[in-house]
Enzyme design. Structure first.
Site, PDB file in Angstrom:
ATOM      1  CE  LYS A  95     -13.099  -3.521  -1.248  1.00 20.77           C
ATOM      2  NZ  LYS A  95     -14.352  -3.718  -0.499  1.00 20.77           N
ATOM      3  N   GLY A 114     -19.479   9.202   4.965  1.00 24.12           N
ATOM      4  CA  GLY A 114     -19.758   8.782   3.598  1.00 24.12           C
ATOM      5  C   GLY A 114     -20.965   7.863   3.600  1.00 24.12           C
ATOM      6  CG  ASP A 125     -14.602  -0.029  -1.015  1.00 27.38           C
ATOM      7  OD1 ASP A 125     -15.009  -1.069  -0.519  1.00 27.38           O
ATOM      8  OD2 ASP A 125     -13.855   0.754  -0.398  1.00 27.38           O
TER       9      ASP A 125
HETATM   10  P1  NAD Z   1     -17.115   6.939   1.410  1.00 23.63           P
HETATM   11  O1  NAD Z   1     -16.045   7.288   0.453  1.00 23.63           O
HETATM   12  O2  NAD Z   1     -18.536   7.129   0.984  1.00 23.63           O
HETATM   13  O3  NAD Z   1     -16.911   7.730   2.777  1.00 23.63           O
HETATM   14  C1  NAD Z   1     -15.726   7.692   3.496  1.00 23.63           C
HETATM   15  C2  NAD Z   1     -15.855   8.740   4.594  1.00 23.63           C
HETATM   16  O4  NAD Z   1     -14.729   8.663   5.458  1.00 23.63           O
HETATM   17  C3  NAD Z   1     -15.919  10.170   4.071  1.00 23.63           C
HETATM   18  O5  NAD Z   1     -16.825  10.915   4.857  1.00 23.63           O
HETATM   19  C4  NAD Z   1     -14.498  10.677   4.314  1.00 23.63           C
HETATM   20  O6  NAD Z   1     -14.445  12.096   4.459  1.00 23.63           O
HETATM   21  C5  NAD Z   1     -14.199   9.975   5.613  1.00 23.63           C
HETATM   22  N1  NAD Z   1     -12.794   9.888   5.962  1.00 23.63           N
HETATM   23  C6  NAD Z   1     -11.745   9.511   5.196  1.00 23.63           C
HETATM   24  N2  NAD Z   1     -10.606   9.571   5.901  1.00 23.63           N
HETATM   25  C7  NAD Z   1     -10.959   9.971   7.142  1.00 23.63           C
HETATM   26  C8  NAD Z   1     -10.247  10.220   8.347  1.00 23.63           C
HETATM   27  N3  NAD Z   1      -8.929  10.059   8.403  1.00 23.63           N
HETATM   28  N4  NAD Z   1     -10.939  10.635   9.443  1.00 23.63           N
HETATM   29  C9  NAD Z   1     -12.279  10.799   9.391  1.00 23.63           C
HETATM   30  N5  NAD Z   1     -13.005  10.582   8.295  1.00 23.63           N
HETATM   31  C10 NAD Z   1     -12.353  10.174   7.189  1.00 23.63           C
HETATM   32  O7  NAD Z   1     -16.856   5.420   1.846  1.00 23.63           O
HETATM   33  P2  NAD Z   1     -17.901   4.362   2.408  1.00 23.63           P
HETATM   34  O8  NAD Z   1     -18.513   3.647   1.256  1.00 23.63           O
HETATM   35  O9  NAD Z   1     -18.767   4.994   3.426  1.00 23.63           O
HETATM   36  O10 NAD Z   1     -16.910   3.307   3.108  1.00 23.63           O
HETATM   37  C11 NAD Z   1     -16.400   3.520   4.416  1.00 23.63           C
HETATM   38  C12 NAD Z   1     -15.775   2.229   4.914  1.00 23.63           C
HETATM   39  O11 NAD Z   1     -16.746   1.189   4.885  1.00 23.63           O
HETATM   40  C13 NAD Z   1     -14.591   1.696   4.113  1.00 23.63           C
HETATM   41  O12 NAD Z   1     -13.718   1.007   4.982  1.00 23.63           O
HETATM   42  C14 NAD Z   1     -15.241   0.711   3.162  1.00 23.63           C
HETATM   43  O13 NAD Z   1     -14.328  -0.270   2.672  1.00 23.63           O
HETATM   44  C15 NAD Z   1     -16.268   0.110   4.095  1.00 23.63           C
HETATM   45  N6  NAD Z   1     -17.416  -0.524   3.434  1.00 23.63           N
HETATM   46  C16 NAD Z   1     -18.211   0.157   2.582  1.00 23.63           C
HETATM   47  C17 NAD Z   1     -19.324  -0.480   2.035  1.00 23.63           C
HETATM   48  C18 NAD Z   1     -20.301   0.240   1.147  1.00 23.63           C
HETATM   49  O14 NAD Z   1     -21.298  -0.386   0.769  1.00 23.63           O
HETATM   50  N7  NAD Z   1     -20.125   1.502   0.856  1.00 23.63           N
HETATM   51  C19 NAD Z   1     -19.576  -1.835   2.331  1.00 23.63           C
HETATM   52  C20 NAD Z   1     -18.735  -2.491   3.230  1.00 23.63           C
HETATM   53  C21 NAD Z   1     -17.659  -1.830   3.775  1.00 23.63           C
END
Ligand code: NAD
Length: 428
Positions: A106, A220, A146
């Protein structure tokens, strides 16, 4: 993450607990409690106004016994080395539980990307690669997007690496844009993968997906496709999603009396997952406090924003109706909250199983890059479904045979596979 929660301490506590269940030897625990390698570096970036700003960058390689390190790069203002260590550790378990031949890595930069112009973001992405490229590569460590990073950023990073390496090397990074070495289905992968796991969990619990209601945190990449999948793949209803509002510096829950339409909400959401409150209100949506999603009267909770969201203090707000908690985000539930979930028999699909769809399609992407031959979206999604279903089934089998909590079962499956690979390579 809640200020009081250290994600790496949480990851180590989870590991220690399962190491005890598996009666792992102390030397094996020493290998797995800490990352094998860490890189801390400073990235100088020329800003548009001519000034020079220096950013803190990190890359952690937790364990590569099963294959090259794999894991995203996060741009987030409260990024710390401990968050990155935790996320790298969870990537080792995630790749192992999904049974893909990769290890755990990471990276991150402490920055809110929304405060940078497009050209500044490009220079920051290229600067990250300039500092790290000797320790990245398709057979060494393969980053991906991410929180706060996008396919376009991965395209810039791949280009910078290819220039430095002197050869077009698309397999050095995944989550690239389509037409730039990306795979069809990567955008949907994590959210849809979580929904395949939810579908399997519902079968086990005897729940009817069509009459089920879910509340999601975040809007997101993961949450958007989990919400779409919950409606369109399972036929259920989504009561609400939530998001972080950068202008107000707080989070909001967005709900609709008839259930939210994620495809509509996506049209009023920016690239960082922030929804336009005004437009949502105009379309009949209700805006509430950011944590309101947790106490909704629903069957399924899908935290898909950040780590440390469901804590010992907040877990009591969960409605008695909730039967299933599917962790789209990494590390959303603290160990104290886990105890509550166990006592109240809320079935948990743990993070590194639930969100393994992203890394699974990332793996498919690098396989396609290596072959220089690309699959259709249907092929990618079908293979994703097969992998997620197999992963869920191996964890469920451990859960039922050993009578352990689902998170512990997922750890047991993953740790056993990593330990076996270390033994086979003669590391132990
Ligand atoms: P992203 O940046 O696309 O979206 C994050 C979302 O969370 C946004 O809508 C943001 O406004 C919201 N957010 C942030 N803080 C917040 C809060 N305090 N309360 C409510 N909403 C809040 O990120 P993502 O890619 O969707 O990732 C989300 C999670 O999933 C993370 O933990 C990431 O590590 C995990 N993840 C992502 C992927 C991927 O393929 N994108 C894969 C595995 C795990």
């Amino acid at each position: 993450m809640a200020a009081s929660t250290n994600a790496f301490e949480m990851a180590q506590r989870q590991f220690d607990h399962v190491a005890g269940l598996l009666k792992l030897d102390n030397s094996v625990c020493e290998m797995l409690r800490w990352p094998l390698r860490e890189f801390h570096f400073r990235i100088p970036v020329r800003m548009d106004d001519g000034s020079l700003r220096v950013f803190n960058g990190y890359r952690v390689q937790h364990n590569d016994a099963r294959g090259p390190n794999k894991g995203g790069i996060r741009f987030h203002p409260s990024e710390t080395i401990d968050t990155i260590r935790a996320l790298a550790t969870w990537m080792t378990w995630k790749c192992a539980v999904a049974d893909i031949p990769l290890g755990g890595g990471k990276g991150g930069v402490a920055i809110d990307p929304a405060t940078l112009s497009v050209t500044e973001k490009e220079r920051l992405c290229r600067g990250f690669i300039d500092q790290m490229w000797h320790n990245l590569g398709p057979r060494m460590d393969v980053p991906a997007p991410d929180v706060g990073t996008t396919p376009q950023m991965m395209g810039w990073m791949m280009d910078e690496y290819s220039k430095l390496a002197g050869a077009y090397t698309p397999g050095v990074i995944t989550g690239k844009p389509l037409g730039g070495g990306g795979s069809l289905g990567r955008t949907e992968a994590t959210g849809f993968g979580a929904i395949y796991a939810v579908r399997e969990a519902m079968k086990y619990l005897g729940m009817d997906p069509k009459s089920s209601v879910a509340a999601l945190q975040g809007f997101g990449n993961v949450s958007q496709y989990a919400a779409i999948g919950f409606r369109e793949i399972l036929g259920g209803k989504v009561a609400c999603v939530s998001y972080w509002d950068r202008d107000d510096r707080t989070s909001y829950t967005v709900s609709h009396p008839d259930g939210v339409d994620p495809r509509y909400l996506m049209t009023i959401t920016d690239q960082y997952g922030s929804i336009s409150k005004e437009k949502a209100r105009g379309a009949g949506y209700v805006i509430e406090d950011g944590m309101a999603w947790l106490s909704k009267d629903v069957d399924v909770l899908i935290p898909a924003a950040l780590e440390g969201q469901i804590t010992g203090e907040s877990v009591g707000q969960i409605s008695k109706r909730v039967r299933l908690l599917a962790e789209g985000a990494n590390g959303p539930t603290t160990p104290e909250a886990d105890e509550y979930l166990k006592q109240h028999e809320i079935f948990n699909v743990p993070d590194f199983l639930c969100n393994a769809g992203g890394v699974t399609v990332s793996y498919f992407e690098s396989v396609q890059n290596d072959m220089n031959f690309y699959w259709t979206k249907e092929e990618v999604i079908q293979r994703l479904d097969t992998k997620m279903t197999q992963a869920f089934s191996s964890v469920l089998e451990m859960h039922t045979s050993e009578k352990v909590y689902m998170r512990d079962a997922a750890y047991m499956v993953a740790i056993n596979r990593v330990v076996k690979a270390m033994e086979l390579r003669g590391w132990l």
